[in-house]
Write a protein that holds these residues in place. Structure first.
Motif, short mmCIF file in Angstrom:
data_model
loop_
_atom_site.label_atom_id
_atom_site.label_comp_id
_atom_site.label_asym_id
_atom_site.label_seq_id
_atom_site.Cartn_x
_atom_site.Cartn_y
_atom_site.Cartn_z
N ALA A 94 0.82 -1.21 0.00
CA ALA A 94 0.00 0.00 0.00
C ALA A 94 0.86 1.26 0.00
O ALA A 94 2.04 1.25 0.36
CB ALA A 94 -0.93 -0.01 1.21
N GLU A 95 0.23 2.36 -0.42
CA GLU A 95 0.89 3.66 -0.32
C GLU A 95 1.07 4.01 1.15
O GLU A 95 0.21 3.72 1.99
CB GLU A 95 0.06 4.72 -1.02
N GLY A 96 2.20 4.63 1.49
CA GLY A 96 2.49 4.89 2.89
C GLY A 96 3.11 6.25 3.14
O GLY A 96 3.62 6.91 2.22
N LEU A 97 3.05 6.65 4.41
CA LEU A 97 3.61 7.92 4.85
C LEU A 97 4.29 7.68 6.20
O LEU A 97 3.66 7.21 7.15
CB LEU A 97 2.51 8.97 4.99
N ASN A 98 5.59 7.98 6.27
CA ASN A 98 6.34 7.84 7.52
C ASN A 98 6.36 9.19 8.23
O ASN A 98 6.95 10.16 7.74
CB ASN A 98 7.76 7.36 7.22
N CYS A 99 5.73 9.25 9.39
CA CYS A 99 5.63 10.51 10.13
C CYS A 99 6.69 10.67 11.21
O CYS A 99 6.65 11.65 11.98
CB CYS A 99 4.23 10.63 10.76
N THR A 100 7.60 9.74 11.33
CA THR A 100 8.62 9.81 12.38
C THR A 100 9.41 11.11 12.27
O THR A 100 9.96 11.44 11.20
CB THR A 100 9.56 8.61 12.29
#
Length: 741
Positions: free
Chosen positions: A234-240
């Motif tokens: 899936a498309e993802g977003l790393n917010c770290t």
């Protein structure tokens, strides 16, 4: 909206407090027979329905031989939405076909019919209809006679077990088309939280915002339309590390549910906000209020006393963000025109006041134009959908060139680009036309149900450099048509058939003469037309060898036998003339000719053996009529079975032996004559035996024309040897009187 977010969170946590994963057996198909694959009409279709929010779907399969046969290879293919398009014999597809296996949508598996249990798992599958097909690998080209060769039957059983979750948090906007969604959430280390929200029509863009995230925001966000996100794909977003705000935008599927998964590497809290961007022309007037009672004891654990207070929320269009101009594409309405034939329909521009649809579409040069149409489940998915696009042949440009980039897809909307990739990452859904190629086509076999989008964007360019088009619009031609098979036909020698299985209809091509493939267009193994002509001539003209047998029967006054020989010559000739490929002529219906061919052939054996017997005219007449009735009954019951041939022949042999033995006992001498025993019976029996062996064991699809023609020849010649000599009238009368005495 902060209080509204708390309200939504309370309702969500109340539902999530009972969250669990549930495993159920959704559906089972038990004991269906599967067949060897020669074409798609041989596959068995199995239908399943996967529920929403499924975490894991497990299909299990068992194939076993019902008779004493060696295990065979079983091929299994699985696809969501529509029938899997497969190519097990590596044939080439017709020109312009775009198949689902190229897009990675078909899952396959090969097993043995040895009774072992096999399985295929799909994580986070799309909900809705799933179609499975199963068939045996085609291995034997020999034509086997029923009842002689070993009969093998393969039973196939499959069932679906699904594991789904009820812990998804439902995000509900105050006004579905014009409201942002916000929620405050706490999450623990290694925990995953599922959300879902519905994206209405006319929503051209969506934004995910993560704010107020604590502990260095150690979370990842994944999203997917229609099903729970598969984290690896899936498309993802790393917010770290994004403490203030973590945000991204995506192009959603209109009118579909979307799912979010938020995974944490450490304990933290965050605020989640989904913003819809619309291209609707007007906002609704805000005339509603949202109220609810809040139990503070459930929201704040530090509150010692439980108190309740009423909240009042007023919707506001200020919460909604309108999409930027370049996101709002021009939409063109289409209407559907259905025809009487199976899977025959088309989509065209809306008709004018005169009831006629415009021949061409004027598309804007500054932004994409989108055409959308809907394919119905069940009744629309069994054909082939054709998308034709073209430029106006009269369109002329001076000093620049024009290229139309067309992106077509199911549910998704790909924005055309002048540079590669011009549509999707692999340009699978791309059509491109320009001054040198003014026409392009894409064919989708067994299209998936739902909304299909055709996005059109013209680009003006000089020397491969994009420029601004001098015209605001340019003419564009398109055609969207569905039909059975390949425009209702199947190559030069194939036949289009409508198959019905598991309650569904689908169109398939039945190929012949060595042609193969989806549309019987792959001629790599095709039989030359000269060989097809030779086959028709051999199978028809070889029956002329019955003429000597007919003449001999008339000469020896076997008139009934002669009539039967005439009938077998006539019906066999015209049956094979009708059954021919490329060169054929049908005098009457093929099934009538086939019945008469089989009937006359077996009846010819019967009357010949009765003629060889030494029986009275009365018994001869009785045996003729009884045999005619019995043979007709056997042919109607099972014309391909060995019994319909073996029973008359065995009965004739019994009558023949008994009559000869009684004659020898009565006359005290050998019967028939010594001349017949030496010169007629051995070669006649030898020819008949050779013909039976050839017919039963040596025929293949490639040598059929030669072997079956040889069968005609040896059967006709054997009659000439086996038919008895002409009997004198006096001998007949004496035999009859002796029987009476």
């Amino acid at each position: 909206m902060a209080l509204a977010a708390v309200l939504l969170l309370v309702a969500a946590l109340s539902a999530a407090s009972h969250a669990q994963e549930i495993r159920i057996t959704s559906q089972q198909w038990q004991g269906r027979q599967i067949y060897e694959f020669r074409g798609y009409h041989d596959v068995e279709v199995f239908y399943f329905r996967v529920p929403d929010q499924t975490v894991l779907a497990n299909w299990s399969f068992t194939a076993r031989e019902l008779t004493d046969c060696e295990p065979r290879n079983v091929s299994i293919y699985l696809k969501h939405g529509s029938f899997p398009v497969v190519n097990p014999n590596n044939a080439t597809f017709p020109n312009d076909f775009r198949t689902q296996d190229e897009a990675g949508k078909v899952k396959g598996l090969s097993i043995l019919s040895d009774g072992a249990k096999n399985s295929l798992q799909v994580e986070q599958p799309l909900p809705g209809d799933w179609f499975l097909i199963a068939f045996l690998t085609f291995e034997n080209t020999r034509i086997e006679q029923k009842g002689i060769a070993k009969y093998c039957s393969t039973s196939f059983t499959t069932n679906l077990d699904v594991t789904w979750t009820n812990e998804t948090i439902l995000l509900i906007p105050e006004v579905q088309n014009y409201q942002d969604i916000q929620i405050h959430q706490s999450i623990e280390q290694d925990q995953q939280i599922y959300y879902k929200f519905f994206v209405p029509v006319e929503t051209h863009w969506a934004t995910i915002n993560i704010k107020n995230c604590e502990n260095n925001c150690p979370i990842q966000v994944y999203w997917r339309a229609r099903a729970l996100p598969l984290i690896d794909e899936a498309e993802g977003l790393n917010c770290t590390g994004n403490i203030s705000i973590c945000s991204t935008g995506f192009l959603p599927l209109e009118g579909e549910w979307h799912y979010l998964t938020i995974a944490a590497e450490a304990n933290t809290t965050y605020s989640l906000k989904i913003i819809y961007h619309t291209c609707a022309q007007e906002y609704p007037v805000t005339k509603y209020f949202l109220t609810n009672d809040l139990d503070t004891g459930k929201v704040c654990s530090s509150v010692s006393e439980v108190s309740r207070f009423r909240m009042l929320f007023r919707g506001s269009k200020q919460h909604f963000e309108k999409a930027e101009a370049e996101v709002c594409w021009d939409r063109v309405g289409l209407f559907r025109r259905s025809m009487s034939a199976s899977f025959a329909y088309e989509f065209d521009l809306l008709p004018d006041e005169n009831g006629t649809s415009p021949l061409k579409l004027e598309v804007a040069t500054g932004q994409p134009t989108i055409l959308s149409f809907y394919v119905n489940p069940k009744q629309d998915i069994g054909g082939n959908m054709w998308l034709d696009v073209g430029m106006d042949p009269k369109m002329k440009t001076t000093g620049y060139n024009v290229t139309f980039v067309v992106c077509f897809s199911h549910l998704e909307r790909f924005k055309p680009s002048f540079n590669h990739p011009k549509c999707d990452p692999d340009d699978f859904y791309l059509l491109e036309i320009n001054a040198t190629k003014r026409y392009a086509r894409a064919v989708i076999p067994y299209p998936e149900p739902g909304t299909w989008n055709v996005v059109i964007q013209p680009f003006c360019h000089e020397n491969k450099s994009k420029i601004t088009c001098p015209n605001e619009t340019l003419p564009f031609f398109f055609s969207i048509i569905s039909s059975a098979c390949v425009y209702g036909s199947c190559g030069p020698l194939g036949r289009c058939s409508i198959s019905r299985t598991a309650g569904y209809s689908l169109s398939t091509c039945i190929c012949s003469a060595g042609y193969k493939g989806w549309g019987c267009t792959d001629a790599s193994e095709a039989v030359p037309y000269s060989e097809l002509l030779l086959s028709t001539l051999l199978l028809t003209l070889s029956n002329l060898l019955f003429i000597p047998s007919i003449v001999l029967a008339i000469y020896r006054k076997y008139y009934t036998e002669a009539l039967v020989y005439v009938s077998i010559m006539f019906f066999s000739t015209f049956y094979h003339a009708c059954d021919g490929v490329a060169y054929s002529f049908c005098l009457i219906r093929p099934d009538v000719l086939q019945f008469c061919d089989f009937y006359s052939a077996i009846l010819a054996f019967w009357v010949t053996m009765i003629a060889m017997s030494d029986v009275s005219p009365t018994l001869t007449s009785l045996f003729h009529m009884g045999g005619a009735i019995a043979v007709a009954l056997g042919i109607e019951y099972d014309q391909f079975g060995i019994a319909v041939f073996a029973v008359p022949v065995a009965s004739g042999v019994v009558i023949l032996v008994i009559s000869w033995a009684l004659h020898c006992r009565r006359e005290g001498g050998c019967y028939p004559s010594k001349k017949y025993w030496i010169w007629c019976l051995p070669p006649g029996l030898l020819l008949a035996a050779v013909g039976l062996v050839v017919y039963a064991f040596l025929q293949t699809e490639r040598n059929y024309k030669f072997v079956h023609s040889a069968w005609h020849a040896v059967m006709a010649l054997s009659i000439m040897f086996l038919l008895p000599f002409k009997r004198e009238k006096k001998q007949v009368e004496l035999a009859w009187r002796g029987l009476q005495a």
